[in-house]
Design a protein around this motif. Structure first.
Motif, PDB file in Angstrom:
ATOM      1  N   THR A  66       0.800  -1.165  -0.096  1.00  0.00           N
ATOM      2  CA  THR A  66       0.031   0.166   0.018  1.00  0.00           C
ATOM      3  C   THR A  66       0.950   1.156   0.046  1.00  0.00           C
ATOM      4  OG1 THR A  66      -1.716  -1.244   1.269  1.00  0.00           O
ATOM      5  CG2 THR A  66      -1.956   1.216   1.252  1.00  0.00           C
ATOM      6  N   VAL A  67       0.768   1.945  -1.019  1.00  0.00           N
ATOM      7  CA  VAL A  67       1.805   3.280  -1.091  1.00  0.00           C
ATOM      8  C   VAL A  67       0.963   4.421  -0.432  1.00  0.00           C
ATOM      9  CG1 VAL A  67       2.721   4.747  -2.571  1.00  0.00           C
ATOM     10  CG2 VAL A  67       2.335   2.256  -3.438  1.00  0.00           C
ATOM     11  N   ALA A  68       1.774   4.678   0.808  1.00  0.00           N
ATOM     12  CA  ALA A  68       1.471   5.630   1.356  1.00  0.00           C
ATOM     13  C   ALA A  68       1.661   7.157   0.659  1.00  0.00           C
ATOM     14  CB  ALA A  68       2.144   5.876   2.977  1.00  0.00           C
ATOM     15  N   PHE A  69       0.728   7.903   0.711  1.00  0.00           N
ATOM     16  CA  PHE A  69       0.888   9.237   0.231  1.00  0.00           C
ATOM     17  C   PHE A  69       1.347   9.270  -1.435  1.00  0.00           C
ATOM     18  CE2 PHE A  69       2.021   9.983   4.690  1.00  0.00           C
ATOM     19  CZ  PHE A  69       1.137  10.624   5.064  1.00  0.00           C
ATOM     20  N   PRO A  70       0.609   8.618  -2.181  1.00  0.00           N
ATOM     21  CA  PRO A  70       1.206   8.091  -3.614  1.00  0.00           C
ATOM     22  C   PRO A  70       1.308   9.403  -4.325  1.00  0.00           C
ATOM     23  CG  PRO A  70      -1.333   7.483  -3.265  1.00  0.00           C
ATOM     24  CD  PRO A  70      -0.732   7.985  -1.989  1.00  0.00           C
ATOM     25  N   ASP A  71       0.657  10.513  -4.206  1.00  0.00           N
ATOM     26  CA  ASP A  71       0.790  11.555  -5.074  1.00  0.00           C
ATOM     27  C   ASP A  71       2.003  12.463  -4.793  1.00  0.00           C
ATOM     28  OD1 ASP A  71      -1.713  11.178  -6.312  1.00  0.00           O
ATOM     29  OD2 ASP A  71      -2.809  12.393  -4.623  1.00  0.00           O
ATOM     30  N   ALA A  99       5.204  -6.689 -10.782  1.00  0.00           N
ATOM     31  CA  ALA A  99       4.356  -5.886  -9.917  1.00  0.00           C
ATOM     32  C   ALA A  99       3.473  -5.031 -10.707  1.00  0.00           C
ATOM     33  CB  ALA A  99       5.280  -4.883  -9.243  1.00  0.00           C
ATOM     34  N   VAL A 100       2.227  -5.011 -10.347  1.00  0.00           N
ATOM     35  CA  VAL A 100       1.316  -4.175 -11.211  1.00  0.00           C
ATOM     36  C   VAL A 100       0.706  -3.143 -10.101  1.00  0.00           C
ATOM     37  CG1 VAL A 100      -0.761  -4.044 -12.631  1.00  0.00           C
ATOM     38  CG2 VAL A 100       0.831  -5.879 -12.956  1.00  0.00           C
ATOM     39  N   ALA A 101       0.835  -1.917 -10.422  1.00  0.00           N
ATOM     40  CA  ALA A 101       0.133  -0.740  -9.732  1.00  0.00           C
ATOM     41  C   ALA A 101      -1.252  -0.484 -10.162  1.00  0.00           C
ATOM     42  CB  ALA A 101       0.968   0.333  -9.529  1.00  0.00           C
ATOM     43  N   GLY A 102      -2.076  -0.066  -9.079  1.00  0.00           N
ATOM     44  CA  GLY A 102      -3.525   0.571  -9.312  1.00  0.00           C
ATOM     45  C   GLY A 102      -4.088   1.314  -8.365  1.00  0.00           C
ATOM     46  N   GLY A 107      -8.792   6.752  -4.277  1.00  0.00           N
ATOM     47  CA  GLY A 107      -7.403   7.311  -4.568  1.00  0.00           C
ATOM     48  C   GLY A 107      -6.434   6.373  -3.940  1.00  0.00           C
ATOM     49  N   ARG A 108      -6.580   5.515  -3.179  1.00  0.00           N
ATOM     50  CA  ARG A 108      -5.545   4.533  -3.005  1.00  0.00           C
ATOM     51  C   ARG A 108      -4.565   3.896  -3.852  1.00  0.00           C
ATOM     52  NH1 ARG A 108      -9.303   2.141   1.618  1.00  0.00           N
ATOM     53  NH2 ARG A 108     -10.086   1.394  -0.283  1.00  0.00           N
ATOM     54  N   VAL A 109      -3.426   3.683  -3.628  1.00  0.00           N
ATOM     55  CA  VAL A 109      -2.531   3.149  -4.583  1.00  0.00           C
ATOM     56  C   VAL A 109      -2.172   1.776  -3.951  1.00  0.00           C
ATOM     57  CG1 VAL A 109      -0.413   3.021  -6.111  1.00  0.00           C
ATOM     58  CG2 VAL A 109      -1.908   5.125  -5.967  1.00  0.00           C
ATOM     59  N   LEU A 110      -2.411   0.589  -4.878  1.00  0.00           N
ATOM     60  CA  LEU A 110      -1.910  -0.756  -4.397  1.00  0.00           C
ATOM     61  C   LEU A 110      -0.946  -1.221  -5.393  1.00  0.00           C
ATOM     62  CD1 LEU A 110      -4.982  -2.498  -2.901  1.00  0.00           C
ATOM     63  CD2 LEU A 110      -3.161  -1.357  -1.563  1.00  0.00           C
ATOM     64  N   VAL A 111       0.283  -1.841  -5.010  1.00  0.00           N
ATOM     65  CA  VAL A 111       1.068  -2.428  -5.823  1.00  0.00           C
ATOM     66  C   VAL A 111       0.989  -4.176  -5.326  1.00  0.00           C
ATOM     67  CG1 VAL A 111       3.452  -2.627  -7.000  1.00  0.00           C
ATOM     68  CG2 VAL A 111       2.613  -0.399  -6.056  1.00  0.00           C
ATOM     69  N   THR A 112       0.598  -4.827  -6.640  1.00  0.00           N
ATOM     70  CA  THR A 112       0.635  -6.266  -6.320  1.00  0.00           C
ATOM     71  C   THR A 112       1.747  -6.794  -7.002  1.00  0.00           C
ATOM     72  OG1 THR A 112      -1.909  -5.851  -6.043  1.00  0.00           O
ATOM     73  CG2 THR A 112      -0.969  -8.095  -6.470  1.00  0.00           C
ATOM     74  N   VAL A 113       2.302  -7.681  -6.315  1.00  0.00           N
ATOM     75  CA  VAL A 113       3.558  -8.408  -6.672  1.00  0.00           C
ATOM     76  C   VAL A 113       3.129  -9.974  -6.753  1.00  0.00           C
ATOM     77  CG1 VAL A 113       5.976  -8.668  -6.606  1.00  0.00           C
ATOM     78  CG2 VAL A 113       5.202  -6.511  -5.656  1.00  0.00           C
ATOM     79  N   ARG A 114       3.357 -10.633  -7.857  1.00  0.00           N
ATOM     80  CA  ARG A 114       3.144 -12.037  -8.065  1.00  0.00           C
ATOM     81  C   ARG A 114       4.555 -12.479  -8.055  1.00  0.00           C
ATOM     82  NH1 ARG A 114      -1.802 -12.931  -7.550  1.00  0.00           N
ATOM     83  NH2 ARG A 114      -3.528 -11.524  -8.652  1.00  0.00           N
ATOM     84  N   LEU A 115       5.117 -13.368  -6.929  1.00  0.00           N
ATOM     85  CA  LEU A 115       6.458 -13.920  -7.006  1.00  0.00           C
ATOM     86  C   LEU A 115       6.569 -14.948  -8.174  1.00  0.00           C
ATOM     87  CD1 LEU A 115       6.891 -14.047  -3.152  1.00  0.00           C
ATOM     88  CD2 LEU A 115       7.629 -12.058  -4.517  1.00  0.00           C
TER      89      LEU A 115
END
Length: 117
Positions: A66-71, A99-102, A107-115
């Protein structure tokens, strides 16, 4: 504004250095490593390698950041669209993944990483 950016980079750099030291600490390392890791990636435009400390959650072979303060941050933008490769320090070893960010409706940004296997 330019000096504020330099100050912010120094503060963040100092924080990241401290976290890396805590992660390798005999006393605190195992606790800190459960929630914080260092990710390494290659910038899409620059082609340069970057590393940054992030908080994460793990569910089997999927890591969620979870990206804090994404902007106020740019690193996650390297993973929009189709995403891209990312390396993470997990369980004392480097693990590779995709990794894929959305951004969600709030407005929250999540980066999901599939190992990778």
């Amino acid at each position: 504004m330019r000096n504020g950016g330099a100050l912010t980079r120094r503060v963040v750099g100092g924080f990241n250095t401290g976290v890396v030291k805590l992660r390798s600490s005999r006393r605190w390392g195992r606790f800190v490593s459960r929630h914080l890791t260092v990710v390494t990636y290659t910038g899409r435009r620059s082609g340069r390698s970057f590393s940054t400390t992030v908080a994460y959650r793990r569910s089997a072979e999927v890591i969620t950041i979870t990206v804090a303060f994404p902007d106020a941050k740019n690193w996650w933008r390297n993973f929009t669209g189709d995403g891209g490769p990312m390396s993470l320090e997990l369980d004392g070893a480097n693990r590779e993944g995709h990794a894929v960010a959305g951004r969600d409706a709030k407005g929250r940004v999540l980066v999901t990483v599939r190992l990778n296997d």
